[in-house]
Motif scaffolding. Structure first.
Motif, PDB file in Angstrom:
ATOM      1  N   THR A 187       2.459   3.638   0.286  1.00  0.00           N
ATOM      2  CA  THR A 187       1.063   3.386   0.634  1.00  0.00           C
ATOM      3  C   THR A 187       0.938   3.330   2.154  1.00  0.00           C
ATOM      4  OG1 THR A 187       1.426   1.005   0.421  1.00  0.00           O
ATOM      5  CG2 THR A 187       0.470   2.151  -1.475  1.00  0.00           C
ATOM      6  N   ALA A 188      -0.248   3.635   2.646  1.00  0.00           N
ATOM      7  CA  ALA A 188      -0.526   3.544   4.083  1.00  0.00           C
ATOM      8  C   ALA A 188      -1.945   3.027   4.252  1.00  0.00           C
ATOM      9  CB  ALA A 188      -0.369   4.904   4.756  1.00  0.00           C
ATOM     10  N   ALA A 189      -2.083   1.961   5.023  1.00  0.00           N
ATOM     11  CA  ALA A 189      -3.404   1.358   5.221  1.00  0.00           C
ATOM     12  C   ALA A 189      -4.267   2.230   6.127  1.00  0.00           C
ATOM     13  CB  ALA A 189      -3.246  -0.031   5.831  1.00  0.00           C
ATOM     14  N   ARG A 190      -5.470   2.524   5.679  1.00  0.00           N
ATOM     15  CA  ARG A 190      -6.418   3.254   6.513  1.00  0.00           C
ATOM     16  C   ARG A 190      -6.768   2.433   7.748  1.00  0.00           C
ATOM     17  NH1 ARG A 190      -9.641   3.806   1.582  1.00  0.00           N
ATOM     18  NH2 ARG A 190      -8.946   5.630   0.416  1.00  0.00           N
ATOM     19  N   ASN A 191      -7.246   3.124   8.770  1.00  0.00           N
ATOM     20  CA  ASN A 191      -7.646   2.477  10.027  1.00  0.00           C
ATOM     21  C   ASN A 191      -6.498   1.762  10.704  1.00  0.00           C
ATOM     22  OD1 ASN A 191     -10.399   3.258   9.678  1.00  0.00           O
ATOM     23  ND2 ASN A 191     -10.656   1.574   8.237  1.00  0.00           N
ATOM     24  N   SER A 192      -5.291   2.321  10.574  1.00  0.00           N
ATOM     25  CA  SER A 192      -4.125   1.710  11.200  1.00  0.00           C
ATOM     26  C   SER A 192      -3.122   2.766  11.623  1.00  0.00           C
ATOM     27  CB  SER A 192      -3.450   0.727  10.226  1.00  0.00           C
ATOM     28  OG  SER A 192      -2.666   1.430   9.270  1.00  0.00           O
ATOM     29  N   MET A 240      -3.222   6.654   0.656  1.00  0.00           N
ATOM     30  CA  MET A 240      -3.992   5.954   1.689  1.00  0.00           C
ATOM     31  C   MET A 240      -4.981   4.990   1.043  1.00  0.00           C
ATOM     32  SD  MET A 240      -4.702   8.969   4.478  1.00  0.00           S
ATOM     33  CE  MET A 240      -5.424  10.083   3.276  1.00  0.00           C
ATOM     34  N   ARG A 241      -4.956   3.755   1.511  1.00  0.00           N
ATOM     35  CA  ARG A 241      -5.783   2.703   0.902  1.00  0.00           C
ATOM     36  C   ARG A 241      -6.358   1.784   1.969  1.00  0.00           C
ATOM     37  NH1 ARG A 241      -2.070   0.266  -4.021  1.00  0.00           N
ATOM     38  NH2 ARG A 241      -1.670   2.207  -5.141  1.00  0.00           N
ATOM     39  N   LYS A 252      -6.047  -4.227   2.003  1.00  0.00           N
ATOM     40  CA  LYS A 252      -5.730  -5.073   0.840  1.00  0.00           C
ATOM     41  C   LYS A 252      -5.027  -4.277  -0.253  1.00  0.00           C
ATOM     42  CE  LYS A 252      -9.229  -8.702   1.332  1.00  0.00           C
ATOM     43  NZ  LYS A 252     -10.414  -9.367   0.699  1.00  0.00           N
ATOM     44  N   GLY A 253      -5.462  -3.042  -0.452  1.00  0.00           N
ATOM     45  CA  GLY A 253      -4.827  -2.189  -1.446  1.00  0.00           C
ATOM     46  C   GLY A 253      -3.407  -1.832  -1.055  1.00  0.00           C
ATOM     47  N   HIS A 254      -3.202  -1.606   0.231  1.00  0.00           N
ATOM     48  CA  HIS A 254      -1.860  -1.339   0.736  1.00  0.00           C
ATOM     49  C   HIS A 254      -0.951  -2.537   0.468  1.00  0.00           C
ATOM     50  CE1 HIS A 254       1.439  -0.517   3.490  1.00  0.00           C
ATOM     51  NE2 HIS A 254       1.131  -1.627   4.154  1.00  0.00           N
ATOM     52  N   MET A 255      -1.451  -3.724   0.739  1.00  0.00           N
ATOM     53  CA  MET A 255      -0.647  -4.935   0.545  1.00  0.00           C
ATOM     54  C   MET A 255      -0.367  -5.208  -0.926  1.00  0.00           C
ATOM     55  SD  MET A 255       0.309  -6.379   3.355  1.00  0.00           S
ATOM     56  CE  MET A 255       0.573  -8.107   2.948  1.00  0.00           C
ATOM     57  N   ALA A 256      -1.219  -4.701  -1.815  1.00  0.00           N
ATOM     58  CA  ALA A 256      -1.042  -4.952  -3.252  1.00  0.00           C
ATOM     59  C   ALA A 256      -0.079  -3.970  -3.908  1.00  0.00           C
ATOM     60  CB  ALA A 256      -2.398  -4.884  -3.953  1.00  0.00           C
ATOM     61  N   ALA A 276      -7.023   7.032  11.194  1.00  0.00           N
ATOM     62  CA  ALA A 276      -6.264   5.940  11.804  1.00  0.00           C
ATOM     63  C   ALA A 276      -7.116   5.106  12.746  1.00  0.00           C
ATOM     64  CB  ALA A 276      -5.058   6.507  12.557  1.00  0.00           C
ATOM     65  N   ALA A 277      -8.411   5.420  12.810  1.00  0.00           N
ATOM     66  CA  ALA A 277      -9.373   4.702  13.646  1.00  0.00           C
ATOM     67  C   ALA A 277      -9.102   4.887  15.138  1.00  0.00           C
ATOM     68  CB  ALA A 277      -9.423   3.217  13.294  1.00  0.00           C
TER      69      ALA A 277
END
Length: 335
Positions: free
Chosen positions: A40-45, A71-72, A75-79, A275-276
Motif C-alpha cells: 500500500t502507498a498513502a496518497r498525498n505523501s 494507493m489509498r 488511514k487505509g494505508h495504515m489498515a 504525491a501532493a
C-alpha cells in the motif's frame, strides 16, 4: 517466377514468426518468473514517489518482483498491513513497534522514511526554539503517527517538554493546520510529510524551530527511521526468504535511484500530483532534502539497527513505548 515469389514470401513469414518468438518468448518467461508482491502507498505523501518511481524504472522487475501498488488514503494505508491485505510495506515505525509489543509477528527488514517532519511556526512569530512553545498552542494531525511519537520522544529527551501535556495541544486535519497557523489560531504545527515540504518551500512565510532528525543525528550520527521503515509479516518472510531478500534489495535500490535529481524530476512529473507536490518550489525542496540526506535511511544493517534500537530505548525511557522487542528477532537483516 510466380513460384519463386511465393516461396520467398513464405520464407519471409517464417523468418518473422521465428524472430517474434525469439523477441517475445524470453519476455514471457521472465514475466512468468516474477514474484508478485502487493504494497500500500498513502496518497498525498512521499510513499507515492518511492514506490511508483522505482517500479516505472524497472527496478523491482530487475530483482524478480512484480510490484502491485495499492494507493489509498493514509488511514487505509495504515489498515492494510495489520489486516493482512499486504505482506509488507513501509509503515509508521513506532506504531509497528507498538503492534509487535501487542503480539503481531512483524519484522523490520529495510530502511525507509525518516522523521523528516519538523515543527514550524510563522516566520515573524517570536518563537525561536521548541522550548518557547511551552504553554502555547502546539498542533499536529495525529498523536498516534510514528513521526509524532518520535518527535514527542526527542522533545522530551532534549528539552524536558511533553508536547501533549506542557502545551495547549490541538489536533486537526493536515490541511487545516496550515490555515490555522496562517490565521494565528495555533502557534506551531507538526504536519504530514507533503505539508512539511509545503511549509519548507515557503521560507518567507514559515520557519522551523525543531527537527527531530537533526536532534538524533547529533546524538548518533543518523536520523530517525521510525516514520516509515519497511515492515513485513514474519510468516511471509519465512515462506520464501529469497523472495523477501530480493524485495528488500529492490526497495533499497529504489531509494538510491530516487535520490538522483534527474530521476526525482521524472517521478514528480508523472506522479507529483498524487504525491501532493504542487509546484516547482516544493519539487526543489524535495531535491534539496534528498541531497542533504534528510528524508531516507537507505541501508538496513547492523550499525543502522543499533542506532535505531537506541532510539526505541530512549522512547521507552520517556514512556512513549511500553517495551522494546528483541533487536535480533524483530530487526531482521536479510542478505
Amino acid at each position: 517466377m510466380k513460384n519463386n515469389v511465393a516461396i520467398i514470401a513464405c520464407l519471409s513469414i517464417l523468418v518473422s514468426i521465428f524472430a517474434s518468438a525469439f523477441v517475445f518468448e524470453p519476455t514471457a518467461v521472465m514475466a512468468q518468473g516474477l514474484k508478485k508482491v502487493k504494497v500500500t502507498a498513502a496518497r498525498n505523501s512521499i510513499l507515492i514517489l518511492y514506490t511508483h518511481g522505482p517500479k516505472d524504472a524497472g527496478i523491482f522487475k530487475k530483482h524478480g518482483i512484480d510490484l502491485e501498488i495499492d494507493m489509498r488514503p493514509f488511514k487505509g494505508h495504515m489498515a492494510g498491513l495489520p489486516a493482512g491485505e499486504v505482506p509488507c510495506t513501509t509503515y509508521a515505525g513506532t506504531a509497528a513497534i507498538a503492534r509487535i509489543n501487542k503480539g503481531l509477528d512483524w519484522v523490520i527488514v529495510g530502511g525507509g522514511l525518516t522523521v523528516m517532519q519538523e515543527v514550524f511556526v510563522l516566520k515573524n512569530s517570536p518563537f525561536k526554539t521548541i522550548s518557547d512553545l511551552k504553554g502555547k498552542k502546539f498542533a499536529s494531525w495525529s498523536t498516534g503517527a510514528g513521526a509524532f511519537k518520535a518527535m514527542r520522544a526527542t522533545v522530551m529527551d532534549g528539552y524536558g517538554i511533553d508536547v501533549l501535556k506542557d502545551t495547549e495541544f490541538v489536533q486537526a486535519a493536515p490541511p487545516a493546520l496550515l490555515k490555522m497557523l496562517d490565521r494565528g489560531q495555533i502557534d506551531s504545527m507538526f504536519n504530514i510529510s507533503s505539508l512539511t515540504i509545503a511549509a519548507a518551500a515557503q521560507p518567507d512565510k514559515y520557519r522551523s524551530v525543531f527537527a527531530p532528525n537533526d536532534y538524533w543525528k547529533k546524538k548518533t550520527g543518523q536520523g530517525i527511521i521510525w516514520s516509515a521503515p519497511l515492515v513485513c509479516w514474519r510468516k511471509w518472510v519465512d515462506e520464501d526468504k529469497a523472495r523477501a531478500t530480493a524485495f528488500v534489495k529492490a526497495w533499497t535500490e529504489g531509494y538510491r535511484w530516487l535520490r538522483k535529481p534527474e530521476n526525482l524530476k521524472t517521478v514528480i512529473k508523472k506522479w507529483g500530483k498524487l504525491a501532493a507536490v504542487k509546484n516547482e518550489a516544493q519539487a526543489k525542496t524535495y531535491e534539496n532534502w534528498f541531497n542533504q540526506g534528510k528524508m531516507l535511511i537507505v541501508d538496513w544493517d547492523e550499525a543502522t539497527r543499533d542506532k535505531q534500537w537506541k532510539f526505541l530505548h530512549m522512547a521507552k525511557k520517556h514512556g512513549i513505548l511500553k517495551k522494546i522487542p528483541n533487536k535480533e528477532k524483530y530487526g531482521l537483516i536479510l542478505k
